[in-house]
Design a protein around this motif. Structure first.
Motif, PDB file in Angstrom:
ATOM      1  N   HIS A  26       0.782  -1.207  -0.072  1.00 26.26           N
ATOM      2  CA  HIS A  26       0.095   0.008  -0.097  1.00 26.26           C
ATOM      3  C   HIS A  26       0.824   1.255   0.091  1.00 26.26           C
ATOM      4  N   ASN A  27       2.078   1.140   0.489  1.00 22.90           N
ATOM      5  CA  ASN A  27       2.836   2.416   0.880  1.00 22.90           C
ATOM      6  C   ASN A  27       3.627   2.635  -0.555  1.00 22.90           C
ATOM      7  N   PRO A  28       3.474   3.827  -0.995  1.00 26.85           N
ATOM      8  CA  PRO A  28       4.104   4.323  -2.282  1.00 26.85           C
ATOM      9  C   PRO A  28       5.610   4.279  -2.409  1.00 26.85           C
ATOM     10  N   ASP A  29       6.104   4.323  -1.292  1.00 29.75           N
ATOM     11  CA  ASP A  29       7.212   4.359  -1.148  1.00 29.75           C
ATOM     12  C   ASP A  29       8.121   3.147  -1.214  1.00 29.75           C
ATOM     13  N   TRP A  30       7.360   1.835  -1.049  1.00 28.51           N
ATOM     14  CA  TRP A  30       7.757   0.504  -1.111  1.00 28.51           C
ATOM     15  C   TRP A  30       8.472   0.288  -2.652  1.00 28.51           C
ATOM     16  N   ARG A  31       9.594  -0.362  -2.581  1.00 35.47           N
ATOM     17  CA  ARG A  31      10.433  -0.860  -3.755  1.00 35.47           C
ATOM     18  C   ARG A  31      10.929  -2.081  -3.487  1.00 35.47           C
ATOM     19  N   TYR A  32      10.561  -2.930  -4.748  1.00 36.27           N
ATOM     20  CA  TYR A  32      11.143  -4.314  -4.784  1.00 36.27           C
ATOM     21  C   TYR A  32      12.700  -4.385  -4.826  1.00 36.27           C
ATOM     22  N   GLU A  33      13.057  -3.020  -5.911  1.00 34.31           N
ATOM     23  CA  GLU A  33      14.557  -3.177  -5.701  1.00 34.31           C
ATOM     24  C   GLU A  33      15.053  -1.651  -6.030  1.00 34.31           C
ATOM     25  N   LEU A  34      15.974  -1.358  -5.898  1.00 40.25           N
ATOM     26  CA  LEU A  34      16.522   0.005  -5.959  1.00 40.25           C
ATOM     27  C   LEU A  34      17.400   0.353  -7.131  1.00 40.25           C
ATOM     28  N   LYS A  35      16.759   0.663  -8.192  1.00 41.31           N
ATOM     29  CA  LYS A  35      17.321   1.092  -9.473  1.00 41.31           C
ATOM     30  C   LYS A  35      18.009   2.252  -9.436  1.00 41.31           C
ATOM     31  N   THR A  36      16.944   3.300  -9.236  1.00 38.75           N
ATOM     32  CA  THR A  36      17.494   4.629  -9.379  1.00 38.75           C
ATOM     33  C   THR A  36      17.749   5.492  -8.258  1.00 38.75           C
ATOM     34  N   LYS A  37      18.176   6.723  -8.231  1.00 38.06           N
ATOM     35  CA  LYS A  37      18.509   7.827  -7.294  1.00 38.06           C
ATOM     36  C   LYS A  37      17.233   7.904  -6.315  1.00 38.06           C
TER      37      LYS A  37
END
Ligand SMILES: C[C@@H]1N[C@@H](c2nc3ccccc3[nH]2)[C@H](O)[C@@H]1O
Length: 447
Positions: A151-162
């Motif tokens: 639900h949280n828009p800041d969740w990421r599966y992986e960190l690709k960009t800054k």
């Protein structure tokens, strides 16, 4: 060994009393409850494959449509006192309860989210009355928390960009804030059960996961946290780059039990298990094999015989009631535990050689050894291979206290005859052992 800043900080198991208490539980309850219990494995009237609590993901539901379930969450049958009584009658010593699963719905009034019980028609904290009711029954409470939060828009599966990293830094702060809330609002919490930590973003956050664990343990000394939280700085999980466990117990045993004692590797561990094949949240249609109480008791004895705890999952319906199968299982398991609990509670691995008929456990309090018999031989004769310098002083059937015939075969091999008759549940035989020299003293005729 490889120099690590964020690998295991301890060699061997914890030796403090909080962990000794955790080790003695034997039997636990898991409860998965949240918005996913409303659809219960169905979407638009069609059954959805996969685990019910994953329906948002497996059915690729439009997030707005899934999140709208919040307007239906009004569990009028939620009765934590009755829940706790059912758990008590089952013989439960600790419970792990979902505060937030992967879908991000918070069962507590979190200040850091707009997707909580307070935005549902229920409008009341679910967790507080739950913790109070279970603690009142003498059951310790552990809180399940999913790091992954769809639900949280800041969740990421992986960190690709800054920008991914900037967002995920906000997400890590949010995570730390929510965990602080949970430990502050529910101070009797004995531990945290982390999940949703297998993605690349978290594996790249080893330092943060280490600092988070240290922060939480400073906030609540003695807190028990398993190996599913941490990653080391190289992205290893559970075991660090030097093969050392990161966490207080091995949390890899989800729906599986170690085949051999060697696989336990001397760690503390628990197995978490579902009643149907792979459903944690309520699913209206249990397909495939549903475990009987006998199978569950066998798994419980198996885990305890290998030094672990066994945690059985329950998935309440959206209205807060339990399904019939789970109510019946809790009762049947409780009936067995009432007679045979001493073979499970504060018990662990025995030094007897494993036999085909079932499992040995050894009580840390009574010092007695127990034979939990599942597979009665056609002869009703149970092979017992007594370890060196030990003798059996008595062998009784738990419950009836009936003394059973013991026959010496040769060397350390003996037979214990189990009374015939059909059994629905495993029989437990209590062995009182004495060392050889003690026996000699006993054998010396009194002058
Ligand atoms: C304790 C269990 N862990 C979650 C889970 N999600 C998974 C995704 C892939 C493989 C295993 C998983 N276990 C399940 O939804 C449940 O909460």
């Amino acid at each position: 060994s490889i120099p690590l800043r964020h690998g295991a900080h301890r060699i061997g198991n914890r030796t403090d009393s909080d962990m000794a208490h955790w080790r003695d539980y034997g039997l636990g309850q898991f409860i998965h409850w949240g918005l996913y219990a409303i659809p219960g494995g169905f979407w638009h009237g069609q059954p959805v494959n996969g685990a019910a609590e994953w329906i948002r993901s497996s059915k690729k539901v439009d997030p707005k449509e899934y999140d709208a379930l919040i307007s239906q969450f009004n569990p009028v049958k939620y009765d934590p006192v009755a829940w706790a009584l059912m758990a008590k009658n089952m013989g439960t010593k600790y419970v792990t309860f979902t505060t937030k699963h992967h879908d991000g719905f918070c069962l507590w009034p979190s200040k850091y989210s707009d997707f909580t019980i307070m935005q549902s028609p229920w409008k009341k904290d679910i967790i507080k009355p739950f913790v109070e009711a279970y603690n009142k029954q003498g059951i310790d409470v552990y809180l399940y928390f999913s790091i992954m939060d769809w639900h949280n828009p800041d969740w990421r599966y992986e960190l690709k960009t800054k920008s991914d990293s900037v967002a995920f830094d906000r997400f890590k702060e949010f995570t730390k804030n929510q965990l602080t809330e949970l430990l502050t609002l529910y101070p009797t919490t004995k531990g945290l059960w982390f999940d949703g930590t297998w993605d690349k973003s978290w594996k790249a956050s080893g330092a943060f996961s280490d600092e988070l664990e240290q922060y939480l343990k400073k906030l609540r000394p003695g807190l028990v946290i398993g190996s599913r939280l941490r990653a080391d700085e190289k992205g290893n999980r559970h075991l660090d780059a030097n093969g050392r466990l990161m966490g207080d117990y091995h949390q890899v045993w989800e729906r599986k039990i170690p085949e051999t004692i060697a696989e336990v590797k001397g760690y503390d561990w628990e197995c978490v298990m579902t009643v149907p094949e792979n459903q944690w949240g309520y699913n209206a249609r249990w397909s495939g094999h549903v475990k009987s109480s006998s199978e569950i008791i066998e798994m419980l004895a198996n885990c305890v015989s290998k030094g672990g705890n066994f945690v059985l999952n329950f998935g309440p319906k959206g209205d807060g009631s339990f399904r019939e199968e789970e109510i019946r299982l809790a009762k049947e398991i409780g009936n067995w535990m009432a007679v045979n609990g001493e073979a499970i509670y504060a018990a662990g691995q025995s030094d007897f050689r494993k036999e085909d008929w079932g499992y040995y456990t050894k009580s840390k309090t009574s010092g007695k050894t127990y034979m939990v018999v599942f597979n009665t031989p056609v002869t009703n004769m149970l092979k017992v291979n007594i370890p060196k310098n030990q003798k059996i002083a008595s062998q009784k059937l738990l419950g009836s206290k009936q003394v059973l015939p013991l026959e010496h075969i040769e060397g350390r091999m003996h037979y214990i005859r189990l009374p015939g008759g059909v059994r629905q549940q495993p029989a437990v035989i209590e062995l009182q052992l004495i060392s050889d020299d003690q026996k000699k003293e006993l054998d010396v005729p009194k002058t």
